[in-house]
Scaffold this active site. Sequence first.
Site, PDB file in Angstrom:
ATOM      1  N   ASP A  76       0.816  -1.221   0.000  1.00  0.00           N
ATOM      2  CA  ASP A  76       0.000   0.000   0.000  1.00  0.00           C
ATOM      3  C   ASP A  76       0.845   1.265   0.000  1.00  0.00           C
ATOM      4  O   ASP A  76       0.672   2.146   0.851  1.00  0.00           O
ATOM      5  CB  ASP A  76      -0.939   0.006   1.210  1.00  0.00           C
ATOM      6  CG  ASP A  76      -1.807  -1.228   1.303  1.00  0.00           C
ATOM      7  OD1 ASP A  76      -2.219  -1.732   0.253  1.00  0.00           O
ATOM      8  OD2 ASP A  76      -2.075  -1.690   2.429  1.00  0.00           O
ATOM      9  N   GLU A 125     -11.133   1.023  -3.850  1.00  0.00           N
ATOM     10  CA  GLU A 125     -10.442   1.409  -2.616  1.00  0.00           C
ATOM     11  C   GLU A 125      -9.134   2.115  -2.947  1.00  0.00           C
ATOM     12  O   GLU A 125      -8.753   2.254  -4.111  1.00  0.00           O
ATOM     13  CB  GLU A 125     -10.163   0.177  -1.753  1.00  0.00           C
ATOM     14  CG  GLU A 125      -9.310  -0.864  -2.434  1.00  0.00           C
ATOM     15  CD  GLU A 125      -9.251  -2.185  -1.683  1.00  0.00           C
ATOM     16  OE1 GLU A 125      -9.999  -2.364  -0.701  1.00  0.00           O
ATOM     17  OE2 GLU A 125      -8.462  -3.044  -2.098  1.00  0.00           O
TER      18      GLU A 125
END
Length: 521
Positions: free
Chosen positions: A16, A185
């Site tokens: 991420d 997302e």
Amino acid sequence: MNKTILNPILPGFYPDPTACCVDGVYYVVNSSFVYFPGLPVFKSTDLCNWEQIGNVIDRPEQMTFLNQSTSRGLFAPCIRYNNGTFYCICTNVDEGGNFFVTAKDPAGPWSKPIFMPKAGGIDPSFFFDDDGTCWYVGTHPAPEGCKYNGNWEIYIQKVNLENGDLEGEAKGIWRGALKDCIWPEGPHIYKINGWYYLLHAEGGTGPEHAVMVARTKSLDEPFVGKPANPILTHRHLGMGADIVYVGHADLFEDKNGKWWLVLLASRPYSNDGNRPRFCNMGRETFMVPVMWEDEWPWASWKTGLVEKEYDTDGNVLRRYDAKLEKKLAARKNVFTKPELDYEWISLRNRNPEKVFVKDNALVLKGAEDLGSLKESSFVARRQIDFSYDAETVMDAELPNDGNTAGLSCFQNEDFFYNLQVANKGGKLVVQVLLREKGENKVLVEKELPEADPVPTSVAGFTLSVTQELQKLSFYCNGELILADADASMLSVEKAGGFVGTVIGMFAAGDGAEASFKSFEM
């Protein structure tokens, strides 16, 4: 002169990624889940060499992660800079939800968290508009009710940076580029040449992961997706590809006016190169060049794939293997400073009364075992390559039945291997313990000769682990204890979750104490 960018730019469990460029210096922050300290911060001046300069969450008064399983804790962060202040917004999924912290220097110290109780969902980010407005960019389930699992929406709302309150009405802006997509997302908004661009991931974090983009001229108007979405994915290649699970990206401009994506992906491997292959290192940080055409971004435009090597102009290179070997040269850690180096991580918290450096050694006092969600004494580094040798020399006092200390190859609280010295009924034994699906199994056990005058202690005891692709071998004082154990137990495909394997030292049980002079990997 062009330099070489080697992928992954951050090998090992660094998922991420989020990035920003300030005054010609680049910063990357990653998810860390329940590892402490959390949210590692990396710095580079050339996009090629990255140095960890700190951690966003590095003090217990900010937060700890006790009683959270390994893949909970801190999900995807976002780092941004505005008017002299760095902001990092993130989600602690089980303890308070979304929050942000601030710093004048990304190396820290970062502030205590400002929690945002009105902000639901995960993977939040901030967008600072030209008029000074700060927008919260978040995710939540479809407001009318989810038609299926993963039927979520990306929304924006103004945020008060003094107290973290969301103000005005939330506005849903996007539900994904593909029909009935799952898990839109990791959203980020940028304003570039009069356009507002929304970059996000969808398809889940596994084989269907992909990076998408949409744009609008005004945040009051609908976003329109790029007709050629996704702008980056490997989902059409299958698990036979060298790089899989490509997604969750952030966009930034370098000091020379060139554009780049940082993103996560994984490297699967097996002993013979055939399927099935497994990703023991979890999700790592990669980078690809971006060009603009028809006012849309095009990622890795030469091939459309995440390549192993680029130059700083974005050209694909083909000289990868030898350079990566040099980049991943062996490193020996010695514990001569009172503070551990930034790369060392612990589970959930780090109790300074049980984990500390003394007399040029790392000292660990016994806490809970690694299968517990409570406090442990464990210090580890990430696995960063398919094969490695790890070795430490241990002195240990294990006075009580059940005390253990040694090396662990750890994936999560339900999947790990321990090479340990254990007190078993008052006698010391060497064990290789496999924890699989939450159940412990001793694979091999060997009694040690009693030490005189202290029968429950060892000194100068060498513990070694060798991984050759998906095979693990364990050694004590140079003697092979167990060969060719199945390392795929430590992969995300078998263990589940969002983290990668780490290797480190531990002590467990009341009264146990171990000291380690060095760790070489």
